[in-house]
Design an enzyme around this catalytic site. Structure first.
Site, short mmCIF file in Angstrom:
data_model
loop_
_atom_site.label_atom_id
_atom_site.label_comp_id
_atom_site.label_asym_id
_atom_site.label_seq_id
_atom_site.Cartn_x
_atom_site.Cartn_y
_atom_site.Cartn_z
N ASP A 29 0.86 -1.18 0.00
CA ASP A 29 0.00 0.00 0.00
C ASP A 29 0.90 1.24 0.00
O ASP A 29 1.87 1.33 0.75
CB ASP A 29 -0.90 -0.02 1.25
CG ASP A 29 -2.02 1.00 1.16
OD1 ASP A 29 -3.19 0.61 1.15
OD2 ASP A 29 -1.71 2.22 1.10
N ASN A 85 -13.05 -2.91 2.02
CA ASN A 85 -14.03 -1.82 2.07
C ASN A 85 -14.98 -1.83 0.87
O ASN A 85 -14.58 -2.19 -0.24
CB ASN A 85 -13.30 -0.48 2.13
CG ASN A 85 -12.58 -0.27 3.45
OD1 ASN A 85 -13.12 -0.58 4.51
ND2 ASN A 85 -11.36 0.23 3.40
N HIS A 96 -10.18 -4.83 -3.37
CA HIS A 96 -8.85 -5.07 -2.77
C HIS A 96 -9.02 -5.50 -1.32
O HIS A 96 -9.86 -4.97 -0.61
CB HIS A 96 -7.94 -3.85 -2.89
CG HIS A 96 -8.55 -2.58 -2.41
ND1 HIS A 96 -9.46 -1.85 -3.17
CD2 HIS A 96 -8.41 -1.90 -1.26
CE1 HIS A 96 -9.83 -0.79 -2.49
NE2 HIS A 96 -9.22 -0.79 -1.32
P1 5GP Z 1 -9.78 1.78 0.35
O1 5GP Z 1 -10.21 2.87 1.25
O2 5GP Z 1 -10.32 1.92 -1.06
O3 5GP Z 1 -10.00 0.43 0.93
O4 5GP Z 1 -8.18 1.92 0.28
C1 5GP Z 1 -7.46 2.15 -0.88
C2 5GP Z 1 -6.00 1.95 -0.53
O5 5GP Z 1 -5.25 2.01 -1.71
C3 5GP Z 1 -5.44 3.03 0.41
O6 5GP Z 1 -4.89 2.41 1.57
C4 5GP Z 1 -4.37 3.74 -0.42
O7 5GP Z 1 -3.22 4.09 0.32
C5 5GP Z 1 -4.03 2.71 -1.49
N1 5GP Z 1 -3.68 3.29 -2.78
C6 5GP Z 1 -4.35 4.23 -3.48
N2 5GP Z 1 -3.72 4.50 -4.64
C7 5GP Z 1 -2.62 3.71 -4.68
C8 5GP Z 1 -1.57 3.55 -5.64
O8 5GP Z 1 -1.51 4.17 -6.70
N3 5GP Z 1 -0.61 2.63 -5.32
C9 5GP Z 1 -0.62 1.91 -4.16
N4 5GP Z 1 0.39 1.05 -3.96
N5 5GP Z 1 -1.60 2.04 -3.25
C10 5GP Z 1 -2.58 2.94 -3.50
#
Ligand code: 5GP
Ligand code: ZN
Length: 120
Positions: A29, A85, A96
């Site tokens: 992440d 989520n 994810h």
């Molecule tokens: P959500 O709230 O959708 O469950 O979390 C999305 C997660 O994706 C977040 O923890 C954020 O830090 C991660 N994330 C968002 N964009 C990117 C990206 O471009 N690369 C990586 N490695 N993680 C990402």
């Protein structure tokens, strides 16, 4: 499709990928809650739990078990929380599974390069 995780799968955007097979990708992440915070994503674009199929989900769980072992062996994690989520709390609209490590002893936040080296 303008999906950031599909772009990561297609290598249009770089990521610290720690595991990959024909069905899933596992990477660090970008904004980790703790050292070794991983995301497991299906390679096909699946939005959320409603559109997830049982076969892919079962495979994701098998990979989560492998990653748990890897985190235990390489980072000495003490606990692990799985989070997925949906809806209002889902920022990236590609399914994810978060794997968030916990440590008994307070950890200093290491940079992603350093964590990646330990996991690869
Ligand atoms: P959500 O709230 O959708 O469950 O979390 C999305 C997660 O994706 C977040 O923890 C954020 O830090 C991660 N994330 C968002 N964009 C990117 C990206 O471009 N690369 C990586 N490695 N993680 C990402
Ligand atoms: Zn996608």
């Amino acid at each position: 499709m303008n999906c950031i995780f599909c772009k990561i799968i297609n290598k249009e955007i770089p990521s610290y990928t720690v595991y990959e097979d024909e069905k899933v990708l596992v990477f660090l992440d970008a904004n980790p809650d703790s050292n070794g915070h991983l995301l497991i994503i299906p390679k096909k674009h699946i939005l959320d739990l409603d559109s997830m199929d049982s076969e892919t989900f079962a495979h994701i769980i098998e990979v989560a078990k492998k990653m748990k072992k890897l985190l235990e062996e390489r980072l000495n994690i003490d606990g692990l929380t799985l989070i997925q989520n949906n809806g209002y709390v889902q920022e990236v609209k590609h399914f994810h599974l978060h794997l968030k490590p916990y440590y008994i002893k307070k950890q200093t936040k290491k940079d992603l390069d350093e964590i990646y080296k330990l996991l690869s």
